[in-house]
Design an enzyme around this catalytic site. Structure first.
Site, PDB file in Angstrom:
ATOM      1  N   THR A 139      -6.135   0.715  11.959  1.00 48.31           N
ATOM      2  CA  THR A 139      -6.363   0.714  10.508  1.00 48.31           C
ATOM      3  C   THR A 139      -6.695  -0.424   9.860  1.00 48.31           C
ATOM      4  OG1 THR A 139      -4.059   0.870  10.199  1.00 48.31           O
ATOM      5  CG2 THR A 139      -5.356   3.094  10.366  1.00 48.31           C
ATOM      6  N   SER A 188       1.739 -10.038  10.853  1.00 54.69           N
ATOM      7  CA  SER A 188       1.115  -8.845   9.875  1.00 54.69           C
ATOM      8  C   SER A 188      -0.642  -8.735  10.319  1.00 54.69           C
ATOM      9  CB  SER A 188       1.343  -8.805   8.460  1.00 54.69           C
ATOM     10  OG  SER A 188       0.516  -8.165   7.740  1.00 54.69           O
ATOM     11  N   CYS A 229       0.859  -1.314  -0.016  1.00 56.44           N
ATOM     12  CA  CYS A 229      -0.074  -0.040  -0.020  1.00 56.44           C
ATOM     13  C   CYS A 229       0.866   1.317   0.064  1.00 56.44           C
ATOM     14  CB  CYS A 229      -0.842  -0.038   1.304  1.00 56.44           C
ATOM     15  SG  CYS A 229       0.243   0.018   2.741  1.00 56.44           S
ATOM     16  N   ASN A 284      -3.056  -7.107   8.768  1.00 55.26           N
ATOM     17  CA  ASN A 284      -3.604  -6.836   7.541  1.00 55.26           C
ATOM     18  C   ASN A 284      -3.728  -8.249   6.901  1.00 55.26           C
ATOM     19  OD1 ASN A 284      -2.292  -6.546   4.962  1.00 55.26           O
ATOM     20  ND2 ASN A 284      -0.919  -5.381   6.491  1.00 55.26           N
ATOM     21  N   HIS A 298       5.229  -4.943   9.147  1.00 59.61           N
ATOM     22  CA  HIS A 298       5.349  -6.524   9.614  1.00 59.61           C
ATOM     23  C   HIS A 298       5.671  -7.349   8.404  1.00 59.61           C
ATOM     24  CE1 HIS A 298       3.214  -4.879  13.422  1.00 59.61           C
ATOM     25  NE2 HIS A 298       4.502  -4.925  13.594  1.00 59.61           N
ATOM     26  N   SER A 343       1.713  -5.370   3.391  1.00 56.61           N
ATOM     27  CA  SER A 343       3.229  -5.336   3.799  1.00 56.61           C
ATOM     28  C   SER A 343       4.157  -6.544   2.989  1.00 56.61           C
ATOM     29  CB  SER A 343       3.436  -5.380   5.350  1.00 56.61           C
ATOM     30  OG  SER A 343       2.782  -6.597   5.676  1.00 56.61           O
ATOM     31  N   GLU A 361       0.844  -0.645  16.350  1.00 53.41           N
ATOM     32  CA  GLU A 361      -0.237   0.658  15.954  1.00 53.41           C
ATOM     33  C   GLU A 361      -1.079   0.894  17.139  1.00 53.41           C
ATOM     34  OE1 GLU A 361      -2.378   0.546  12.326  1.00 53.41           O
ATOM     35  OE2 GLU A 361      -3.944   2.033  13.408  1.00 53.41           O
ATOM     36  N   HIS A 386      -0.446  -4.822  19.493  1.00 55.44           N
ATOM     37  CA  HIS A 386      -0.024  -4.606  18.080  1.00 55.44           C
ATOM     38  C   HIS A 386       0.714  -3.148  18.341  1.00 55.44           C
ATOM     39  CE1 HIS A 386      -0.235  -3.224  13.960  1.00 55.44           C
ATOM     40  NE2 HIS A 386      -0.222  -4.524  13.764  1.00 55.44           N
TER      41      HIS A 386
HETATM   42 FE1  SF4 Z   1      -0.931   0.834   4.589  1.00 54.59          FE
HETATM   43 FE2  SF4 Z   1      -1.265   0.728   7.326  1.00 54.59          FE
HETATM   44 FE3  SF4 Z   1      -1.110   2.943   5.972  1.00 54.59          FE
HETATM   45 FE4  SF4 Z   1      -3.206   1.504   5.591  1.00 54.59          FE
HETATM   46  S1  SF4 Z   1      -2.479   2.409   7.262  1.00 54.59           S
HETATM   47  S2  SF4 Z   1      -2.071   2.659   4.229  1.00 54.59           S
HETATM   48  S3  SF4 Z   1      -2.436  -0.627   5.656  1.00 54.59           S
HETATM   49  S4  SF4 Z   1       0.383   1.361   6.003  1.00 54.59           S
END
Ligand code: SF4
Length: 506
Positions: free
Chosen positions: A363, A421, A211, A423, A240, A465, A325, A323
């Site tokens: 996210t 990871s 991304c 996501n 990750h 990722s 984040e 996590h």
């Molecule tokens: Fe990528 Fe995480 Fe940013 Fe979404 S929040 S664009 S998954 S880095």
């Protein structure tokens, strides 16, 4: 009916070790050394199998090999050249799953057995893992008879002698017995791998893989490595993914858990997942040169946390405990924010003023799971506030929609991504919920034959990722096992990019 599998051995002892151990396979003996192989090759040409395995014992060249270790050739070499074998990744995974120590790499075929230690060292310096006398000639002949249809070929060798245990030692007898025993143990794995031969359709989910936030984070470390003195320290994994981290490590990045591992006066990059203000303050106090790779969409959630807390709301963060984040977002307003992971947690939230509650989200959550938790919060706090735009980012949303779209038509879904990871894990969960057996793997080497046997339509995606080349490698592995048609199912187009911070901008 089973796929036609031919297993070729050179020595009688190898033949006997495998006899009865490879279900429904044809076994053949080509004899030892290139002269005997040349005499046997017409026999191969007369009755080419669908799948060919060259199996037996070999000499170890790489110092890490021990007697009894299995080497699966990624390439065979001899005086006439090299041939790459891409199809063996699932065989390696299957052998490992059966408890064998397996390495994969080049196998060198030559006219004579290895002489003294000097010769072994010289051959090891070529990068070959093991040495035999037959494989390259047999593989070359089989390749020459290949029609347009790929014919899976594997070379499996079990190590007898190594630099530490050369052939002349009395211990060779013990090593030989161990090698033949392990050779016999490879038999069922060879049959299972052979069953993978055949045509497939690969349905690629789009979007998939990197991304904009991950692209930016990797570009930041890349640019820092070019611009600033080494080493460049990175707090936590920049994203990750084991491949990304390993690649950056090899180029001079040093990944640390906390700031106390970072020497004064050095350059430190914060990962894409963001950090708490306390970590920023500590880095500033230490005089570190900080470059912030926090994804702008994570930074947006941080800003919302501050905004809601400043106006006196009870702030609820829906996310996964521990996590990176989540830690960063919680750290924005310590003591004023409550983490909930499930709808059950949401039932227990206590608010001083039920009319002054706000929620935020990690996210990378699964959209459906998060919605269930949001439903509970909205029922309990009808005036609850939230961000103006979704906290679950566009990349997470698109990748989940894409994997859901392919899962219904796939016999199995392979998700590329690391186990830590968020996501990528969610993609496997979404695919499984949509009805397909789904497996999260770091790369093609982790594909297990049991997932792919009988799976004629393979869904394929990658977490935000996971590097795109990993997808190509899985396609390459499957393509070498049989004809492959690749189709792409696109649910959204992504054109988002983020600018680099001033410390590394051009
Ligand atoms: Fe990528 Fe995480 Fe940013 Fe979404 S929040 S664009 S998954 S880095």
């Amino acid at each position: 009916m089973s796929v036609d599998l031919l297993v070729v051995t050179a020595l009688r002892s190898e033949y006997q070790a495998l006899r009865g151990r490879v279900p429904e396979a044809r076994l053949a003996r080509c004899g030892m050394g290139p002269v005997k192989v040349a005499r046997w090759l017409p026999e191969l040409a007369r009755d080419l199998p669908a799948v060919l395995v060259v199996a037996g014992v070999a000499g170890g060249l790489d110092p890490s090999l021990r007697p009894g270790d299995v080497v699966v050739a990624s390439e065979v070499r001899d005086a006439a050249g090299r041939i790459t074998l891409r199809e063996t990744a699932p065989l390696v995974a299957e052998l490992r799953a059966r408890g064998l120590r397996v390495q994969t790499g080049p196998i060198l075929s030559r006219d004579t057995i290895v002489g003294g230690p000097d010769e072994r060292e010289r051959l090891a310096a070529t990068g070959a893992l093991a040495v035999d006398m037959e494989s390259a000639a047999i593989v070359r002949a089989a390749h020459e008879h290949r029609s347009d249809t790929p014919r899976p070929i594997a070379v499996v060798r079990v190590i007898v002698d190594t630099a530490m245990t050369p052939l002349v030692r009395p211990a060779t007898v013990t090593a030989g017995i161990r090698a033949l025993r392990n050779l016999a143990r490879t038999g069922p794995a060879l049959r299972r791998w052979a069953e993978l031969a055949g045509p497939r359709t690969i349905v690629l989910a789009a979007p998939r893989s990197f991304c904009a936030g991950v692209d930016r984070a990797i570009d930041i470390v890349d640019a820092a490595l070019e611009r600033y003195p080494h080493p460049i320290y990175v707090r936590r994994q920049i994203v990750h993914n084991a491949h990304v981290v390993r690649d950056l490590e090899q180029r001079g990045a040093v990944f640390v858990e906390e700031l106390d591992e970072v020497p004064d006066g050095t350059t430190l990059v914060f990962s894409a997942h963001g950090v708490a203000p306390a970590v920023r303050a500590e880095a500033e106090r230490r005089g570190l040169k900080v470059i912030d790779a926090t994804c702008p969409l994570v930074a947006k959630v941080h800003a919302e946390a501050r905004r809601f807390a400043t106006r006196g709301d009870t702030v609820v963060l829906i996310g996964h405990d521990g996590h990176d984040e989540t830690e960063g977002t919680l750290g924005e307003v310590p003591g004023k924010i409550t983490l909930v992971e499930t709808p059950q947690d949401a039932e227990r939230v206590v608010a001083e003023d039920p009319d002054r509650v706000a929620f935020l989200m990690q996210t990378t959550l699964a959209i459906d799971d998060a919605a269930a938790t949001v439903d509970v919060l909205r029922r309990r706090f009808p005036l609850i506030a939230s961000s103006a735009t979704d906290d679950i980012c566009y990349a997470t949303t698109n990748r989940q929609a894409a994997v859901k779209a392919i899962a219904g038509n796939s016999d199995v879904v392979i998700v590329l991504g690391s186990a830590n990871s968020s996501n990528s894990l969610r993609l496997a969960e979404v695919a499984a919920r949509a009805g397909a057996p789904a497996h999260l793997v770091d790369d093609a080497t982790a594909l297990l034959p049991e997932w792919l046997v009988g799976a004629r339509t393979v869904g394929l995606t990658a977490g935000a990722s996971a590097p795109p080349h990993l997808v190509d490698e899985v396609i390459g592995t499957l393509r070498a096992l049989g004809p492959v048609e690749v189709v792409e199912q696109t649910v959204a187009r992504e054109e988002i990019t983020f600018t680099l911070p001033k410390e590394v901008a051009q």
